[in-house]
Design a protein around this motif. Structure first.
Motif, mmCIF file in Angstrom:
data_model
loop_
_atom_site.group_PDB
_atom_site.id
_atom_site.type_symbol
_atom_site.label_atom_id
_atom_site.label_comp_id
_atom_site.label_asym_id
_atom_site.label_seq_id
_atom_site.Cartn_x
_atom_site.Cartn_y
_atom_site.Cartn_z
ATOM 1 N N PHE A 117 0.875 -1.037 -0.275
ATOM 2 C CA PHE A 117 0.488 -0.299 0.383
ATOM 3 C C PHE A 117 0.815 1.354 0.577
ATOM 4 N N CYS A 118 1.887 1.064 1.122
ATOM 5 C CA CYS A 118 3.173 2.598 1.153
ATOM 6 C C CYS A 118 3.423 2.635 -0.762
ATOM 7 N N ALA A 119 4.386 1.543 -0.940
ATOM 8 C CA ALA A 119 4.864 2.075 -2.290
ATOM 9 C C ALA A 119 3.429 1.736 -3.270
ATOM 10 N N LEU A 120 2.768 1.778 -3.667
ATOM 11 C CA LEU A 120 1.081 2.260 -4.669
ATOM 12 C C LEU A 120 0.963 3.753 -4.213
ATOM 13 N N ASN A 121 1.194 4.328 -2.878
ATOM 14 C CA ASN A 121 0.546 5.604 -2.653
ATOM 15 C C ASN A 121 2.157 6.448 -2.166
ATOM 16 N N ASN A 122 2.928 5.742 -2.511
ATOM 17 C CA ASN A 122 4.466 6.787 -2.075
ATOM 18 C C ASN A 122 4.172 7.611 -0.674
ATOM 19 N N ILE A 123 3.726 6.467 0.028
ATOM 20 C CA ILE A 123 3.598 6.778 1.338
ATOM 21 C C ILE A 123 4.845 5.552 2.127
ATOM 22 N N PRO A 124 5.747 6.869 3.106
ATOM 23 C CA PRO A 124 6.842 5.954 3.736
ATOM 24 C C PRO A 124 6.282 5.071 4.851
ATOM 25 N N VAL A 125 7.149 4.032 3.852
ATOM 26 C CA VAL A 125 6.516 2.990 4.762
ATOM 27 C C VAL A 125 6.442 2.933 6.325
ATOM 28 N N ASP A 126 7.425 3.555 6.834
ATOM 29 C CA ASP A 126 7.351 3.898 8.206
ATOM 30 C C ASP A 126 6.201 4.363 9.249
#
Length: 66
Positions: free
Chosen positions: A34-43
């Protein structure tokens, strides 16, 4: 071949953390995806998402988790 058939969706995964899977637990894998698809830092924590991101996260969880 029947072109009217829908692409098969993967079955939902169990929504529980196993002591043996750790970081490879499917919920964590889903979060990283989800983070990768939405350019959100994984932390980032789910509580830190804005309303639109929270809606997309809930939708993805509901589709992929039991």
């Amino acid at each position: 071949m029947d072109t009217g058939q829908r692409k098969k969706q993967p079955p939902p995964v169990d929504n529980s953390v196993s002591d043996t899977t750790g970081q490879y637990d499917l919920r964590f894998v889903l979060w990283r995806q989800f983070c990768a698809l939405n350019n959100i830092p994984v932390d980032t924590l789910p509580s830190q998402l804005d309303n639109d991101q929270k809606d997309r996260w809930e939708e993805m969880k509901n589709q992929r988790l039991r």
